[in-house]
Motif scaffolding. Structure first.
Motif, mmCIF file in Angstrom:
data_model
loop_
_atom_site.group_PDB
_atom_site.id
_atom_site.type_symbol
_atom_site.label_atom_id
_atom_site.label_comp_id
_atom_site.label_asym_id
_atom_site.label_seq_id
_atom_site.Cartn_x
_atom_site.Cartn_y
_atom_site.Cartn_z
ATOM 1 N N LEU A 188 -8.763 10.603 -3.237
ATOM 2 C CA LEU A 188 -9.558 9.386 -3.113
ATOM 3 C C LEU A 188 -9.139 8.350 -4.153
ATOM 4 C CD1 LEU A 188 -13.122 10.862 -2.459
ATOM 5 C CD2 LEU A 188 -11.349 10.242 -0.820
ATOM 6 N N ALA A 189 -8.883 8.812 -5.369
ATOM 7 C CA ALA A 189 -8.445 7.890 -6.418
ATOM 8 C C ALA A 189 -7.106 7.260 -6.057
ATOM 9 C CB ALA A 189 -8.350 8.626 -7.748
ATOM 10 N N ASP A 190 -6.230 8.027 -5.442
ATOM 11 C CA ASP A 190 -4.917 7.511 -5.052
ATOM 12 C C ASP A 190 -5.060 6.434 -3.975
ATOM 13 O OD1 ASP A 190 -2.048 7.652 -5.340
ATOM 14 O OD2 ASP A 190 -1.971 8.630 -3.394
ATOM 15 N N LEU A 191 -5.901 6.671 -2.990
ATOM 16 C CA LEU A 191 -6.120 5.685 -1.940
ATOM 17 C C LEU A 191 -6.775 4.420 -2.498
ATOM 18 C CD1 LEU A 191 -7.381 8.032 0.922
ATOM 19 C CD2 LEU A 191 -5.163 6.877 0.797
ATOM 20 N N ARG A 192 -7.746 4.597 -3.387
ATOM 21 C CA ARG A 192 -8.418 3.446 -3.993
ATOM 22 C C ARG A 192 -7.428 2.607 -4.789
ATOM 23 N NH1 ARG A 192 -11.721 6.178 -6.567
ATOM 24 N NH2 ARG A 192 -13.379 6.232 -5.006
ATOM 25 N N ARG A 193 -6.586 3.266 -5.559
ATOM 26 C CA ARG A 193 -5.598 2.556 -6.368
ATOM 27 C C ARG A 193 -4.590 1.819 -5.481
ATOM 28 N NH1 ARG A 193 -4.596 6.472 -9.199
ATOM 29 N NH2 ARG A 193 -2.892 7.384 -7.992
ATOM 30 N N ALA A 194 -4.167 2.458 -4.391
ATOM 31 C CA ALA A 194 -3.209 1.814 -3.498
ATOM 32 C C ALA A 194 -3.823 0.599 -2.816
ATOM 33 C CB ALA A 194 -2.734 2.819 -2.453
ATOM 34 N N LEU A 195 -5.088 0.705 -2.430
ATOM 35 C CA LEU A 195 -5.750 -0.437 -1.830
ATOM 36 C C LEU A 195 -5.884 -1.589 -2.823
ATOM 37 C CD1 LEU A 195 -8.527 1.438 0.187
ATOM 38 C CD2 LEU A 195 -6.749 -0.006 1.176
ATOM 39 N N ASP A 196 -6.219 -1.260 -4.055
ATOM 40 C CA ASP A 196 -6.333 -2.293 -5.092
ATOM 41 C C ASP A 196 -4.998 -2.994 -5.323
ATOM 42 O OD1 ASP A 196 -8.995 -1.641 -5.403
ATOM 43 O OD2 ASP A 196 -8.670 -0.390 -7.195
ATOM 44 N N ARG A 197 -3.935 -2.228 -5.370
ATOM 45 C CA ARG A 197 -2.616 -2.805 -5.641
ATOM 46 C C ARG A 197 -2.043 -3.549 -4.436
ATOM 47 N NH1 ARG A 197 0.409 2.137 -8.950
ATOM 48 N NH2 ARG A 197 -0.997 2.100 -10.787
ATOM 49 N N ALA A 198 -2.622 -3.303 -3.253
ATOM 50 C CA ALA A 198 -2.116 -3.973 -2.057
ATOM 51 C C ALA A 198 -2.621 -5.406 -1.918
ATOM 52 C CB ALA A 198 -2.478 -3.174 -0.822
ATOM 53 N N GLY A 199 -3.446 -5.849 -2.857
ATOM 54 C CA GLY A 199 -3.788 -7.257 -2.918
ATOM 55 C C GLY A 199 -5.056 -7.675 -2.241
ATOM 56 N N ALA A 200 -5.853 -6.741 -1.768
ATOM 57 C CA ALA A 200 -7.109 -7.131 -1.114
ATOM 58 C C ALA A 200 -8.270 -6.942 -2.071
ATOM 59 C CB ALA A 200 -7.330 -6.279 0.135
ATOM 60 N N THR A 201 -9.350 -7.664 -1.829
ATOM 61 C CA THR A 201 -10.535 -7.562 -2.662
ATOM 62 C C THR A 201 -11.576 -6.739 -1.931
ATOM 63 O OG1 THR A 201 -10.113 -9.733 -3.592
ATOM 64 C CG2 THR A 201 -12.352 -8.852 -3.838
ATOM 65 N N PRO A 202 -12.071 -5.634 -2.526
ATOM 66 C CA PRO A 202 -13.068 -4.806 -1.848
ATOM 67 C C PRO A 202 -14.384 -5.538 -1.688
ATOM 68 C CG PRO A 202 -12.834 -4.125 -4.121
ATOM 69 C CD PRO A 202 -11.765 -5.151 -3.881
ATOM 70 N N ALA A 203 -15.162 -5.120 -0.733
ATOM 71 C CA ALA A 203 -16.463 -5.752 -0.489
ATOM 72 C C ALA A 203 -17.440 -5.408 -1.615
ATOM 73 C CB ALA A 203 -17.028 -5.272 0.845
ATOM 74 N N PHE A 214 0.840 -1.202 0.000
ATOM 75 C CA PHE A 214 0.000 0.000 0.000
ATOM 76 C C PHE A 214 0.877 1.255 0.000
ATOM 77 C CE2 PHE A 214 -2.072 3.474 2.191
ATOM 78 C CZ PHE A 214 -3.309 3.539 1.585
ATOM 79 N N LEU A 215 1.870 1.272 0.882
ATOM 80 C CA LEU A 215 2.740 2.443 0.979
ATOM 81 C C LEU A 215 3.542 2.656 -0.299
ATOM 82 C CD1 LEU A 215 3.981 1.926 4.645
ATOM 83 C CD2 LEU A 215 2.329 3.632 3.836
ATOM 84 N N ASP A 216 3.893 1.566 -0.962
ATOM 85 C CA ASP A 216 4.647 1.665 -2.205
ATOM 86 C C ASP A 216 3.774 2.141 -3.361
ATOM 87 O OD1 ASP A 216 7.182 1.161 -3.667
ATOM 88 O OD2 ASP A 216 5.950 -0.314 -4.733
ATOM 89 N N ALA A 217 2.467 1.924 -3.238
ATOM 90 C CA ALA A 217 1.569 2.210 -4.358
ATOM 91 C C ALA A 217 1.041 3.641 -4.387
ATOM 92 C CB ALA A 217 0.394 1.235 -4.328
#
Length: 404
Positions: free
Chosen positions: A389-404, A330-333
């Motif tokens: 918000l787009a940056d946080l969403r992208r980082a969460l996506d790249r961190a390997g988790a699947t959103p609800a 996440f921090l890297d993304a």
């Protein structure tokens, strides 16, 4: 307590500059002779304005001189040596006093220098200090070092319950933050002030996260307001500074004497930069807060985030990533956010307190108040909220988790 609509009217005490060897508190006459009827936003916009009537300069000059000539034997212009007093720093200090409703303010080389001045000046050697356990990691480290060296008895407590219990017996100084860093716990300053004073203690409040735009601790009963002015007060990640503001003139005299003796004063150029930053403080805080609200709302509804800590004011948001999210990834993304450990600048930053700001706090102590290795702290800047918000969403996506 918001004061964006309240008047700022503080008159500085008269000062006899002839006693320069005793380190007088300096105040610029255009700011200190009469109270100002202006409201906060106007005061901020005019910080450092028209302080040089000889030239009519709109902006406060940077007086880089370290020494000042004497008119004659035993006489002084009020300035002798820049450690004791600087014309540029004095304009800043008077502005800081006005903004917090204090009688005197002091600009120092860093936020930790401000904490050190407060502690060592106002708490007698070997006296008892009561402090929150979930302070900024640097403050905790400093107080722990003092305790380990035998300089003070320091009791670390959690929350208002811990403070109330600890202040059932005498103390010299109480040091708190509200909201706390990074757990965002708010405390009732007026209530804590009553407990502290009943125990014979002075109350110092680190107001770095809120600034005088949102809260003025002295008006709520605190004796001292402390700032890492590097953060919101300066606001641009380009100057390191600290500030201490007091309500009691006698405390101001004590602090001035110790500061002149130890020498951790702010340089004239850095004082100029801080004055410049103060001019836009109210505008910046408004944007920081608006963006932080949107960020907190976004994080609260994402299943990849297990908890969001946001007091509803200022621009600081902490949140904890779910077990399925790779913190390092996440921090890297992040792209708009920068992985760094400061806060309060116009650029958005993300910090991992357990390995950065609070690395010196024992893991068991961190765990006791809820600071885990998965908790991240955001300093939300003034960028476009949709980009954040787009940056946080992208980082969460790249961190390997699947959103609800």
């Amino acid at each position: 307590m918001s004061i964006s609509e309240s008047a700022v009217a503080v008159a500085a005490p008269a000062v006899d500059h002839s006693g320069c060897r005793t380190a007088p508190i300096q105040h610029h006459p255009t700011w200190s002779e009469t109270p100002s009827p202006w409201r906060l936003d106007t005061v901020l916009a005019h910080v450092g304005t028209a302080t040089d009537p000889a030239t009519g300069a709109i902006t406060t000059p940077i007086h880089l001189s370290t020494a000042f000539g004497h008119p004659g034997l035993g006489a002084s212009t009020g300035y002798d040596y820049t450690r004791t007093a600087s014309p540029t720093r004095d304009v800043l200090q008077d502005a800081l006093a006005r903004l917090d409703g204090g009688t005197a303010a002091f600009a120092l080389a860093s936020g930790m220098a401000a904490v050190q001045l407060t502690v060592t000046t106002l708490a007698p050697f070997a006296s008892r200090i009561v402090a929150l356990e979930d302070l900024y990691g640097g403050s905790y480290r400093y107080l722990k070092c003092l305790a380990d060296d035998g300089a003070y008895e320091v009791d670390f407590v959690v929350g208002e319950t811990g403070l109330r219990e600890a202040l059932q017996r005498p103390a010299a100084l109480v040091l708190i933050e509200t909201p706390t860093n990074p757990m965002m716990t708010e405390l009732d300053i007026a209530r804590v002030a009553d407990w502290a004073h009943a125990a014979g203690a002075l109350l110092a409040v680190d107001n770095t996260f809120y600034t005088p735009v949102i809260c003025r601790p002295l008006e709520l009963g605190a004796d001292v307001a402390v700032y890492s002015a590097t953060k919101y007060l300066a606001g641009h990640n380009d100057v390191m500074a600290g500030a201490v503001v007091v309500s009691d003139p006698s405390l101001g005299e004590r602090l001035q004497y110790h500061l002149n003796t130890t020498g951790a004063t702010l340089s004239p150029f850095d004082a100029f930069l801080l004055l410049r930053g103060l001019k836009t403080l109210s505008l910046r805080m408004e944007r920081h807060e608006a963006n932080a609200r949107k960020v907190a709302e976004f994080l609260r509804v994402d299943a990849r985030v297990t908890r969001v800590l946001y007091p509803g004011r200022s621009g600081m948001v902490s949140f904890e990533l779910a077990d399925g999210v790779d913190v390092a990834a996440f921090l890297d993304a992040v792209d708009v956010f920068t992985f760094a450990e400061s806060l309060g600048g116009v650029e958005s930053l993300v910090t991992c307190p357990s390995v950065q700001t609070h690395a010196d706090v024992p893991p068991a102590t961190r765990a006791a108040y809820g600071l885990t290795d998965r908790l991240l702290r955001l300093s939300v800047g003034i960028e476009d909220a949709e980009d954040l918000l787009a940056d946080l969403r992208r980082a969460l996506d790249r961190a390997g988790a699947t959103p609800a």
